[in-house]
Design an enzyme around this catalytic site. Structure first.
Site, short mmCIF file in Angstrom:
data_model
loop_
_atom_site.label_atom_id
_atom_site.label_comp_id
_atom_site.label_asym_id
_atom_site.label_seq_id
_atom_site.Cartn_x
_atom_site.Cartn_y
_atom_site.Cartn_z
CB CYS A 149 -14.42 7.92 -10.34
SG CYS A 149 -14.82 9.05 -9.01
CG HIS A 158 -8.39 1.00 -3.21
ND1 HIS A 158 -8.89 -0.22 -3.61
CD2 HIS A 158 -9.18 1.93 -3.82
CE1 HIS A 158 -9.93 -0.03 -4.40
NE2 HIS A 158 -10.13 1.26 -4.54
#
Lengths: 317, 317
Positions: A246, A213
């Site tokens: 993020c 991931h």
């Protein structure tokens, strides 16, 4: 409708836009829009959909329709649905649905594990054992998988010893996890690191599929994916349009873009079963239903080379 | 002031913003600004500068000051200057300067070679022999290198047989080329392809340094660089801020961003001798003097991880 992951030898590309992609967006699509997105991706060849997280609808309204999405994915031939579950209650809720896989998230560092899921690593690993037991008592027989966050460096604790990640992965495997995801949650990884850790985890956990991931926060996402491919990883996460910024790097891209991952794999000789032009249509639809989000990824804008054969025609790895 | 490239075992990162970066920009920096840019990059640790192309100043005013830039680079300790030369006249002009390297460009396909430099591949290879002879009669003793464009796929001819690239590289080596660059001019390459071709060219040309020149048009630039590193390539091209758009993919990024290349190498265990924060200052200056250009690259915006040691401390490869 699930396929058996453990017997799958070719690539599995998992599309997580409706789960990881929606954790930080300002707005989110309606259930109807989510279903249309899944249907467009399905037409493009996508078969694995992570559709949300079992969380309180009041606090996380973006995931309130998770049951409907699982039910919709189940109507599509050859698909696999998954959902994140962070505690026993979420697990119980998940096991009431037809979900094909429940994902239990933990972290490679105690600091991140506490901050993210409010429990220790040991407690999270125990949740896997509990999940296996519970799963064995229900009809659907979903896979129970784990995802090890911040495996390549932690936004709180900094350096992560690869030995710790391997130990956690092995413990998860011993406790029954049927798929193990190693996650670069904050985009700290470089490709040499991904190659080395992927090799080790694959070797140590035996026959259990290892997932990588990746986040593309620092421009190494696709290089990291290539390194993982080279190390033998055959299951990858991504989000359409790189949806899911993020929080630790404002303005930078988040998840590795699913469509860039498809292009990388095809260009590297691994057939994906995914039609990129059709996937770009799904991406365009995502852009329309989330007009305030800036989508990432490169290939949808640049387009694959027109006059060379960049698609994979046979399985090389 | 040149260092001997052929004896260099560590990385050489070549910054080409003032040559490849300026081929398509709407405007270009003044000579004073170019010199300031070089000085800022030099302070950051950059040592290799390709400062222009020897072309008629009337048609290519952006390169009119190439002589002054070569002279400026020569004043800096430990640096290496290079310039592109496409014909005998350019070669003669170059050999009148203190340039440390003359680069002769040719292509992997006849179609691109004719379109780009208006000569056949054979004629371009002969230019290398001529350049070596001419070089032997001047004082400066610059290296003569070649750059094989569209080595991974051609915007005109499409698929490029790797055998052709290897044959051209070997011929260039036999005719005396002292460095051989293999270029993904139009961003068609994938990392498996880069790995395989780099390995072959390195093996076939013996001790001559092999350079990889990458464009990041389709998001695979950094992955391709990693693949080349793994294949044993130790010399890379890039442009600060990824300056130099690709005409075949409007809106997409062009050259691989030099600063992203530095981050990749450091993160992969290869010391570069370059200080990234100082390099970001040079990039900021470049953005100021070219306000109409959109710079590419990721790491200058996202910044390297703050709480892990991402820099290389010893040479691994």
């Amino acid at each position: 409708m699930s396929v058996n992951q453990n017997k799958q030898k070719t690539l599995e590309l998992r599309e997580l836009a409706l789960r990881d992609g929606l954790q930080l967006t300002q707005s989110f699509p309606t259930t109807e829009e989510k279903i249309k997105l899944i249907s467009l991706e399905y037409l493009a060849g996508v078969r694995y959909f992570e559709v949300g997280s079992f969380l309180p609808a009041k606090t996380f309204p973006q995931f309130a329709d998770i049951g409907q999405l699982i039910a919709y994915v189940e109507t599509l031939e050859g698909t696999h649905s998954s959902a994140l579950t962070l505690n026993v209650r979420a697990l119980d809720d998940a096991l009431q649905t037809q979900v094909n896989e429940v994902v239990i998230s933990l972290s490679a560092t105690e600091e991140h594990c506490q901050a993210n899921i409010k429990r220790s690593i040991e407690s999270a690993i125990n949740l896997i054992r509990l999940a296996i037991n519970k799963r064995n008592n229900v009809d659907g027989n979903p896979l129970v998988s784990c995802a090890i966050s911040v495996a390549f460096g932690c936004s709180i604790a900094g350096h992560v010893d690869p030995d710790n990640v391997v130990r956690i992965a092995v413990q998860c495997a011993e406790f029954g996890a049927e798929k193990i995801a190693v996650a670069d949650t904050v985009g700290f990884a470089g490709p040499s690191q991904v190659y080395a850790l992927s090799k080790r985890v694959i070797r140590e956990v035996g026959d259990i599929p290892v997932v990588i991931h990746l986040h593309d926060t620092r421009g190494t996402g696709i290089a990291n994916a290539y390194a993982a491919l080279e190390a033998g990883v055959r299951v990858f996460d991504g989000t359409l349009g790189g949806l899911g910024g993020c929080p630790f790097a404002p303005g930078a891209s988040g998840n590795v873009a699913f469509e860039d991952l498809v292009y990388l794999c095809e260009r590297s000789g691994f057939p994906t079963g995914i039609d990129l032009p059709k996937l770009f249509e799904a991406r365009q639809y995502l852009a329309e239903v989330l007009p305030n989000e800036t989508l990432g990824g490169v290939i949808a804008q640049a387009l694959p080379p027109k006059n060379i054969d960049w698609q994979a025609h046979h399985f090389l790895g």
